[in-house]
Design a protein around this motif. Sequence first.
Motif, PDB file in Angstrom:
ATOM      1  N   LEU A 142      38.227  32.631  39.976  1.00  0.00           N
ATOM      2  CA  LEU A 142      38.007  33.845  40.763  1.00  0.00           C
ATOM      3  C   LEU A 142      38.816  35.019  40.214  1.00  0.00           C
ATOM      4  N   LEU A 143      40.062  34.771  39.827  1.00  0.00           N
ATOM      5  CA  LEU A 143      40.884  35.842  39.256  1.00  0.00           C
ATOM      6  C   LEU A 143      40.314  36.311  37.922  1.00  0.00           C
ATOM      7  N   ALA A 144      39.801  35.377  37.130  1.00  0.00           N
ATOM      8  CA  ALA A 144      39.181  35.768  35.861  1.00  0.00           C
ATOM      9  C   ALA A 144      37.953  36.636  36.107  1.00  0.00           C
ATOM     10  N   ALA A 145      37.188  36.303  37.138  1.00  0.00           N
ATOM     11  CA  ALA A 145      36.012  37.113  37.478  1.00  0.00           C
ATOM     12  C   ALA A 145      36.424  38.508  37.933  1.00  0.00           C
ATOM     13  N   ALA A 146      37.568  38.606  38.615  1.00  0.00           N
ATOM     14  CA  ALA A 146      38.053  39.909  39.082  1.00  0.00           C
ATOM     15  C   ALA A 146      38.442  40.814  37.932  1.00  0.00           C
ATOM     16  N   ALA A 147      38.773  40.227  36.781  1.00  0.00           N
ATOM     17  CA  ALA A 147      39.100  41.043  35.614  1.00  0.00           C
ATOM     18  C   ALA A 147      37.870  41.728  35.035  1.00  0.00           C
ATOM     19  N   GLY A 148      36.683  41.288  35.466  1.00  0.00           N
ATOM     20  CA  GLY A 148      35.439  41.918  35.053  1.00  0.00           C
ATOM     21  C   GLY A 148      34.925  42.842  36.136  1.00  0.00           C
ATOM     22  N   PRO A 149      33.625  42.843  36.360  1.00  0.00           N
ATOM     23  CA  PRO A 149      33.060  43.772  37.353  1.00  0.00           C
ATOM     24  C   PRO A 149      33.293  43.348  38.801  1.00  0.00           C
ATOM     25  N   ALA A 150      33.614  42.064  39.057  1.00  0.00           N
ATOM     26  CA  ALA A 150      33.748  41.562  40.434  1.00  0.00           C
ATOM     27  C   ALA A 150      35.186  41.724  40.928  1.00  0.00           C
ATOM     28  N   ARG A 151      35.667  42.962  40.946  1.00  0.00           N
ATOM     29  CA  ARG A 151      37.080  43.207  41.261  1.00  0.00           C
ATOM     30  C   ARG A 151      37.529  42.744  42.648  1.00  0.00           C
ATOM     31  N   PRO A 152      36.697  42.860  43.690  1.00  0.00           N
ATOM     32  CA  PRO A 152      37.153  42.393  45.011  1.00  0.00           C
ATOM     33  C   PRO A 152      37.498  40.911  45.062  1.00  0.00           C
ATOM     34  N   LEU A 153      37.034  40.128  44.096  1.00  0.00           N
ATOM     35  CA  LEU A 153      37.337  38.696  44.095  1.00  0.00           C
ATOM     36  C   LEU A 153      38.820  38.419  43.894  1.00  0.00           C
ATOM     37  N   VAL A 154      39.596  39.442  43.511  1.00  0.00           N
ATOM     38  CA  VAL A 154      41.035  39.221  43.343  1.00  0.00           C
ATOM     39  C   VAL A 154      41.673  38.780  44.656  1.00  0.00           C
ATOM     40  N   TRP A 155      41.152  39.288  45.789  1.00  0.00           N
ATOM     41  CA  TRP A 155      41.711  38.898  47.083  1.00  0.00           C
ATOM     42  C   TRP A 155      41.375  37.445  47.401  1.00  0.00           C
ATOM     43  N   ALA A 156      40.137  37.041  47.115  1.00  0.00           N
ATOM     44  CA  ALA A 156      39.758  35.641  47.326  1.00  0.00           C
ATOM     45  C   ALA A 156      40.556  34.727  46.405  1.00  0.00           C
ATOM     46  N   GLY A 157      40.782  35.174  45.172  1.00  0.00           N
ATOM     47  CA  GLY A 157      41.577  34.385  44.252  1.00  0.00           C
ATOM     48  C   GLY A 157      43.004  34.196  44.737  1.00  0.00           C
ATOM     49  N   ALA A 158      43.613  35.278  45.273  1.00  0.00           N
ATOM     50  CA  ALA A 158      44.976  35.177  45.796  1.00  0.00           C
ATOM     51  C   ALA A 158      45.042  34.191  46.964  1.00  0.00           C
ATOM     52  N   VAL A 159      44.047  34.256  47.853  1.00  0.00           N
ATOM     53  CA  VAL A 159      43.999  33.328  48.989  1.00  0.00           C
ATOM     54  C   VAL A 159      43.893  31.888  48.497  1.00  0.00           C
ATOM     55  N   ALA A 160      42.989  31.647  47.541  1.00  0.00           N
ATOM     56  CA  ALA A 160      42.765  30.286  47.057  1.00  0.00           C
ATOM     57  C   ALA A 160      43.975  29.738  46.306  1.00  0.00           C
ATOM     58  N   VAL A 161      44.675  30.586  45.558  1.00  0.00           N
ATOM     59  CA  VAL A 161      45.902  30.123  44.900  1.00  0.00           C
ATOM     60  C   VAL A 161      46.912  29.647  45.942  1.00  0.00           C
ATOM     61  N   GLY A 162      47.044  30.398  47.040  1.00  0.00           N
ATOM     62  CA  GLY A 162      47.968  29.990  48.093  1.00  0.00           C
ATOM     63  C   GLY A 162      47.565  28.680  48.749  1.00  0.00           C
TER      64      GLY A 162
END
Length: 406
Positions: free
Chosen positions: A298-318
Amino acid sequence: MAGTATGTGTGTAAAERTAVRRLTVLLTCAMAFSMLQLFLLGALGPRLVDELGITPTVLGLTTTIGFGTAAVLSPVGGRIVDRFGPRRSLVALLLVAAAALALIAAAPGAGLLLGAVALGGVPQALANPATNKAILAAVPTARRGAVTGLKQSGVQLGAFAAGLPLAALAGGLGWRAAVGTAAGAALLAGVWAACALPNDPPAPAAGPRTPWVPCGPVAWLAGFSLFLGGGIASVNTYLALFGVRELAMDPTTAGTLVAVLGVTGIAGRVGWSKAARPGRAEWLPGWLGSGALGAAVLLAAAAGPARPLVWAGAVAVGVFAVSGNAVTMVIVMQRAAPGRAGQDSALVAAGFFAGFAAGPPLFGLLAESGRYGTGWLLVAAEFAAAAAVGFVWAARDRRARAGRVR
């Protein structure tokens, strides 16, 4: 007389529950302060890079030095805790953490900053063995899993504090004031531990020498923790900087990413630790590693056009990655031989800290050139390796236990 006996029993049970709750709060604070510097350096990373003139690679080096020190000292720390007891160890942990944070607040440049971070490796080395030993000494067996999850969530409480209130304080008064406030709080916690904890029992007589190198389940859990720690450390160190430099967030919003990771990590550690009962606990590291792999994608996807996925990635890492360390500590306490809880906890923690030391420099080289997407894929590979180690150990352990039953 029966009524009096019942009342006395009820009062004793209530007093025991109160004592366990107070101990849990204290141990949670100790875990928070033991690693608070990591989250502060990550959450305040954009300000440190600008004000101290350090590069992203040097920012990653702070994590390497701190956790490299912790990894080297952890086997010694475990023996110290087994020898001198949890009270002395916890008080020392909090006072050294306060000193390290104070030095970070006063650092004029990279030199003293790196020295302070190295000092901060000492409380990290003491934290898991000291808190686990306190739980084994004072908490009933049925409640140890829940208490372990709560005290391990203290690490994520530190992430929340660094990412939200302390980052906000840094925005108003400067990052040095924020870190100095954290140092004062650690000092107060040390005084509280000295006053609240019971005296340690006399030091035990020297027993047979135990190996410094992990073996059996401890070795597998240390290997799992090595890969897990490498991925988590990269997320902790670079998530806020990624938000500022790649996603155009302001520093306070980027710090909130770390706070989100901290809050979800608390929930994950408490929940998964309660679920870690014998027979089920052995499989959780593999499944948590798999969930962490999805978070890194999810964080890798946020580095591209799907920037809002950074929040989902942070949640999932936790929820998944951060929870893995709590589960390994529950397993260690379930499996530790008498008198070995501190040492076994320290050896597993040494693997975790070695991962923390190795992960960020590799990520930092990619961040230096703006290749955050590739960096998150590196984190995904580390989490995949952790999942593989977890599943292989669980399968081997199940076969071994089945063989002993026959």
